[in-house]
Design an enzyme around this catalytic site. Structure first.
Site, PDB file in Angstrom:
ATOM      1  N   GLY A  43       2.751  -7.552  15.103  1.00  0.00           N
ATOM      2  CA  GLY A  43       3.501  -8.344  14.129  1.00  0.00           C
ATOM      3  C   GLY A  43       5.012  -8.188  14.148  1.00  0.00           C
ATOM      4  O   GLY A  43       5.735  -9.108  13.798  1.00  0.00           O
ATOM      5  N   ASP A  99       6.405  -5.687  10.183  1.00  0.00           N
ATOM      6  CA  ASP A  99       6.704  -7.044   9.718  1.00  0.00           C
ATOM      7  C   ASP A  99       6.474  -7.191   8.226  1.00  0.00           C
ATOM      8  O   ASP A  99       7.307  -7.722   7.506  1.00  0.00           O
ATOM      9  CB  ASP A  99       5.913  -8.101  10.513  1.00  0.00           C
ATOM     10  N   ASP A 102       1.595  -4.985   3.009  1.00  0.00           N
ATOM     11  CA  ASP A 102       0.644  -5.670   2.134  1.00  0.00           C
ATOM     12  C   ASP A 102      -0.052  -4.609   1.275  1.00  0.00           C
ATOM     13  O   ASP A 102       0.457  -4.216   0.233  1.00  0.00           O
ATOM     14  CB  ASP A 102      -0.319  -6.476   3.013  1.00  0.00           C
ATOM     15  N   ASP A 158       0.825 -13.582  12.131  1.00  0.00           N
ATOM     16  CA  ASP A 158      -0.195 -14.490  12.636  1.00  0.00           C
ATOM     17  C   ASP A 158      -1.280 -14.830  11.618  1.00  0.00           C
ATOM     18  O   ASP A 158      -1.444 -14.159  10.603  1.00  0.00           O
ATOM     19  CB  ASP A 158      -0.898 -13.865  13.839  1.00  0.00           C
TER      20      ASP A 158
HETATM   21  C1  PRP Z   1      -0.805  -6.748   9.652  1.00  0.00           C
HETATM   22  C2  PRP Z   1       0.690  -6.602   9.540  1.00  0.00           C
HETATM   23  C3  PRP Z   1       0.860  -5.170   9.096  1.00  0.00           C
HETATM   24  C4  PRP Z   1      -0.385  -4.916   8.289  1.00  0.00           C
HETATM   25  C5  PRP Z   1      -0.038  -4.963   6.848  1.00  0.00           C
HETATM   26  O1  PRP Z   1      -1.163  -6.270  10.898  1.00  0.00           O
HETATM   27  O2  PRP Z   1       1.337  -6.826  10.772  1.00  0.00           O
HETATM   28  O3  PRP Z   1       0.892  -4.301  10.185  1.00  0.00           O
HETATM   29  O4  PRP Z   1      -1.327  -5.934   8.609  1.00  0.00           O
HETATM   30  O5  PRP Z   1      -1.182  -4.788   6.075  1.00  0.00           O
HETATM   31  P1  PRP Z   1      -1.434  -3.499   5.168  1.00  0.00           P
HETATM   32  O6  PRP Z   1      -0.170  -3.192   4.423  1.00  0.00           O
HETATM   33  O7  PRP Z   1      -2.511  -4.035   4.255  1.00  0.00           O
HETATM   34  O8  PRP Z   1      -1.898  -2.369   6.027  1.00  0.00           O
HETATM   35  P2  PRP Z   1      -2.475  -6.710  11.679  1.00  0.00           P
HETATM   36  O9  PRP Z   1      -3.499  -5.630  11.530  1.00  0.00           O
HETATM   37  O10 PRP Z   1      -2.870  -8.104  11.271  1.00  0.00           O
HETATM   38  O11 PRP Z   1      -2.002  -6.669  13.185  1.00  0.00           O
HETATM   39  P3  PRP Z   1      -0.798  -7.445  13.929  1.00  0.00           P
HETATM   40  O12 PRP Z   1       0.474  -6.685  13.609  1.00  0.00           O
HETATM   41  O13 PRP Z   1      -1.172  -7.329  15.359  1.00  0.00           O
HETATM   42  O14 PRP Z   1      -0.746  -8.861  13.421  1.00  0.00           O
END
Ligand code: PRP
Length: 173
Positions: A43, A99, A102, A158
């Site tokens: 991300g 990025d 959450d 994404d």
């Molecule tokens: C997403 C985003 C963060 C994470 C945030 O990653 O990029 O790394 O989730 O969520 P959280 O605070 O609930 O842990 P993802 O696992 O979708 O992987 P990516 O970075 O490859 O998109």
């Protein structure tokens, strides 16, 4: 690409302006010592590449690839590293670039892992923060924008691996 976009949340100019400010803030925050900027893939790839070009002091760049065990929605918070930085962390200022924050689950576990390697300092820089994280045991020192609690895509983020290349941040229908 599957789902349709609903609205532009942060446009290219707003992102560029804020990234420039973050770069200046980070430059000022590290007057001395080795700085290693660690991007959490996938991300952060666009944010990281723009951000490091706004930091006007020497630094090194490396990446982390993390994988959560089991069901992501009900993850127990266990994270393991699929790619570990080649660079030594000990004695360096480490800036972990993400990025979006959450739930904060990913970040909390990663910070535990990185802290155990005795860096000189360890901070988080997130482009977006939803401020809903109840599991984040570490402060986010540098934040780009407070984000609405919607599903956001673009500028690296994404939905089912789509939309990462869009140059602005939008919400989905
Ligand atoms: C997403 C985003 C963060 C994470 C945030 O990653 O990029 O790394 O989730 O969520 P959280 O605070 O609930 O842990 P993802 O696992 O979708 O992987 P990516 O970075 O490859 O998109």
């Amino acid at each position: 690409m599957g789902r349709a976009l609903k609205r532009v949340v942060f446009d290219e100019a707003a992102i560029a302006g804020r990234v420039k400010e973050l770069g200046a803030q980070i430059t000022a925050a590290y007057p001395a010592g080795d700085l290693l900027v660690l991007g959490l893939l996938k991300g952060s790839f666009i944010f990281l590449s723009d951000l490091v070009r706004e930091i006007t002091r020497p630094l090194q760049v490396d990446f982390l690839v993390a994988a959560s065990y089991g069901d992501k929605t009900f993850s127990s918070g266990n994270v393991r590293l699929l790619y570990d930085p080649e660079t030594k962390l000990e004695g360096k200022h480490i800036l972990l670039v993400e990025d979006i924050v959450d739930t904060g689950r990913t970040l909390s576990r990663l910070m535990d892992i990185l802290k155990a390697r005795n860096p000189r300092s360890l901070e988080i820089c997130a482009l977006l923060h939803k401020h809903v994280a109840q599991e984040l045991r570490y402060p986010t020192r540098f934040v780009g924008f407070d984000a609405p609690n919607e599903f956001l895509v673009g500028y690296g983020l994404d939905h089912a691996e789509n939309f990462r290349h869009i140059p602005y941040i939008a919400s989905l229908q």
